[in-house]
Design a protein around this motif. Structure first.
Motif, PDB file in Angstrom:
ATOM      1  N   TRP A  74     -17.348 -29.642 -26.311  1.00  0.00           N
ATOM      2  CA  TRP A  74     -17.604 -29.433 -28.097  1.00  0.00           C
ATOM      3  C   TRP A  74     -15.795 -29.199 -28.363  1.00  0.00           C
ATOM      4  O   TRP A  74     -15.248 -30.005 -29.483  1.00  0.00           O
ATOM      5  CB  TRP A  74     -17.912 -27.627 -27.751  1.00  0.00           C
TER       6      TRP A  74
ATOM      7  N   ALA B  81     -25.620 -25.902 -33.947  1.00  0.00           N
ATOM      8  CA  ALA B  81     -24.960 -26.714 -32.900  1.00  0.00           C
ATOM      9  C   ALA B  81     -25.468 -25.119 -31.732  1.00  0.00           C
ATOM     10  O   ALA B  81     -26.322 -25.294 -30.661  1.00  0.00           O
ATOM     11  CB  ALA B  81     -23.844 -26.810 -32.199  1.00  0.00           C
TER      12      ALA B  81
ATOM     13  N   VAL C 215     -24.440 -32.249 -28.654  1.00  0.00           N
ATOM     14  CA  VAL C 215     -23.847 -32.085 -30.312  1.00  0.00           C
ATOM     15  C   VAL C 215     -21.621 -31.939 -29.855  1.00  0.00           C
ATOM     16  O   VAL C 215     -21.662 -32.448 -31.144  1.00  0.00           O
ATOM     17  CB  VAL C 215     -23.336 -30.090 -29.190  1.00  0.00           C
TER      18      VAL C 215
END
Ligand code: ACO
Length: 402
Positions: A80, A150, A368
């Motif tokens: 991420w 998320a 994500v």
């Protein structure tokens, strides 16, 4: 005078744009591969794959290093945020995920109302969609709501899947344990027992290996959904639905079903001959990108070997090894991640029809990451097709039709 629309943007095949021509009937395509093989649909800084050499890296770090040294939480942070967390960042991220593990009571009630033979992947998809339907808080921007969802969906998907397993078997639900990591907590909620270190590590490796794989079908589906500026919950719902198919995340279940059908070492070669002779695919073999070993399969083979050693599940590993050798001999196909994932998950006590949803519980980190990337530089994805239907045809009123 006909004006031709501009050629579509295509990164991977500089020559492709020249092969695409506009005609009276619309676009025509030269040699685009079925199934979009070899077509690059965008740029990404997340995952690197070299299918010829069997290399897989998340944010530049080799998957072997991550499997050996990292944890699912650290990998999710890496995917991420683009870099490994500091100790404090990792602690905080791990805590935030753990704090979100409980699912709303309404989701549990909804799962109780579904038929006991509902497919776990369909239940997971429905529950994700249900959670995603909770509206954005007034104080939140679209981005803030997506970040909250998320974390929430990454944390709750494992609770959804393990809880549904217990609901359908009429067992008491195990509440999430905040002190356990992602991997240990899932096994605890699934089985009601805290796993020992070896078991936890084996599953953590599965989680890490499942976490991302570049622009696979489910990630692509998620990104297309997000490209309309639909919310992250909707995009993850699309991804779960896409992952379910037997050519993608549904194949771990099919591998276990195949092993159970074969049932003994002696039957393995006969079964493969029969299936290939009937023109059917051997589940857990072949890959669109890897032309050599899938590096994840190599790692999982070692995990499956050690987790089944000396146990009643050893027979599945022995059978799998024999099939691996034989399919290579007959078809020159190597196992993909799903082959030894099925043997490993089975040894960890995951029922075979739950295996695809266990994949989803972990691929969500990759979805994500790609969704964040998509939202940060979005343009609506709207490809073309070459029209092959009838040319201009007049409308015939219904009473005049034969
Ligand atoms: N068993 C038998 N033959 C196979 C297999 C297989 N598992 N995989 C590919 N082939 C053969 C095809 O029949 C075809 O042969 P042909 O040219 O003689 O007709 C050739 O290999 C090429 O196959 P394609 O379908 O064009 O390859 P594609 O890249 O589209 O497929 C896929 C990749 C879908 C993964 C395929 O290998 C397959 O169906 N495997 C079984 C399902 C599976 O394990 N899926 C999990 C993939 S990993 C993942 O999604 C996480």
């Amino acid at each position: 005078m006909v004006s031709f629309p501009p050629a579509p943007y295509c990164l991977s095949h500089p020559g492709l744009a020249d092969r695409i021509k506009s005609t009276w009937s619309g676009w025509t395509l030269g040699e685009i591969e079925r199934g979009l093989e070899g077509v690059v649909i965008g740029r990404s800084a997340i995952t690197y794959i070299d299918g010829e050499l069997g290399i897989l890296r998340y944010r530049g770090i080799d998957i072997k290093d991550l499997a050996k040294n990292s944890s699912y939480e650290e990998v999710a942070y890496l995917l991420w945020n683009g870099k490994l967390p500091t100790k404090n960042q990792l602690d905080e991220f791990t805590r935030s995920l753990a704090n979100q593990r409980r699912v709303p009571e309404q989701v549990i009630s909804m799962m109780r109302t579904l038929p006991k033979n509902a497919d776990p992947m369909e239940v997971a998809r429905t529950a994700v969609s249900y959670i995603a339907a909770y509206p954005r808080k007034k104080s939140e921007t679209f981005e803030q709501a997506n970040h909250r969802k998320a974390l929430q969906l990454t944390a709750t998907l494992s609770t959804i899947v393990s809880s549904y397993e217990r609901i359908r078997r009429k067992k008491k639900l195990s509440q999430p344990r905040l002190r356990l990591g992602h991997a240990a907590n899932f096994l605890y909620q699934l089985t009601g027992k805290t796993p020992d270190h070896e078991t936890e590590k084996a599953y953590d490796i599965v989680c890490i290996l499942y976490a991302d794989h570049e622009m696979n079908a489910s990630t692509f589906a998620a990104c297309i959904t997000a490209s309309t500026l639909a919310d992250l919950g909707g995009a993850v719902t699309s991804a779960v639905a896409t992952l379910a198919g037997p050519l993608h995340g549904g194949s771990n279940q099919r591998v276990m079903e195949m092993l159970e059908e074969i049932a003994s070492l002696e039957n393995a070669e006969k079964f493969i001959d029969y299936e290939l002779g009937a023109g059917r695919r051997i589940m857990g073999f072949g890959h669109r990108i890897y032309k050599t070993f899938d590096p994840r399969a190599l790692i999982l083979k070692e995990v499956a070997d050690s987790i089944t050693l000396g146990s009643k599940n050893r027979k599945w590993f022995d059978m799998a090894e024999k099939i691996e050798r034989y399919v290579w001999e007959k078809k020159n196909l190597r196992p993909n991640i799903e082959f030894y994932a099925a043997v490993t998950l089975n040894a960890l006590g995951v029922p075979r029809d739950l295996m695809p949803s266990v994949f989803a519980c972990n691929r969500i980190a990759g979805w994500v990451a790609h969704l964040f990337e998509q939202y940060s530089d979005n343009r609506l994805m709207r490809p073309l097709t070459e029209y092959t239907g009838p040319q201009e045809t007049s409308y015939v009123p219904v009473f005049q039709r034969n």
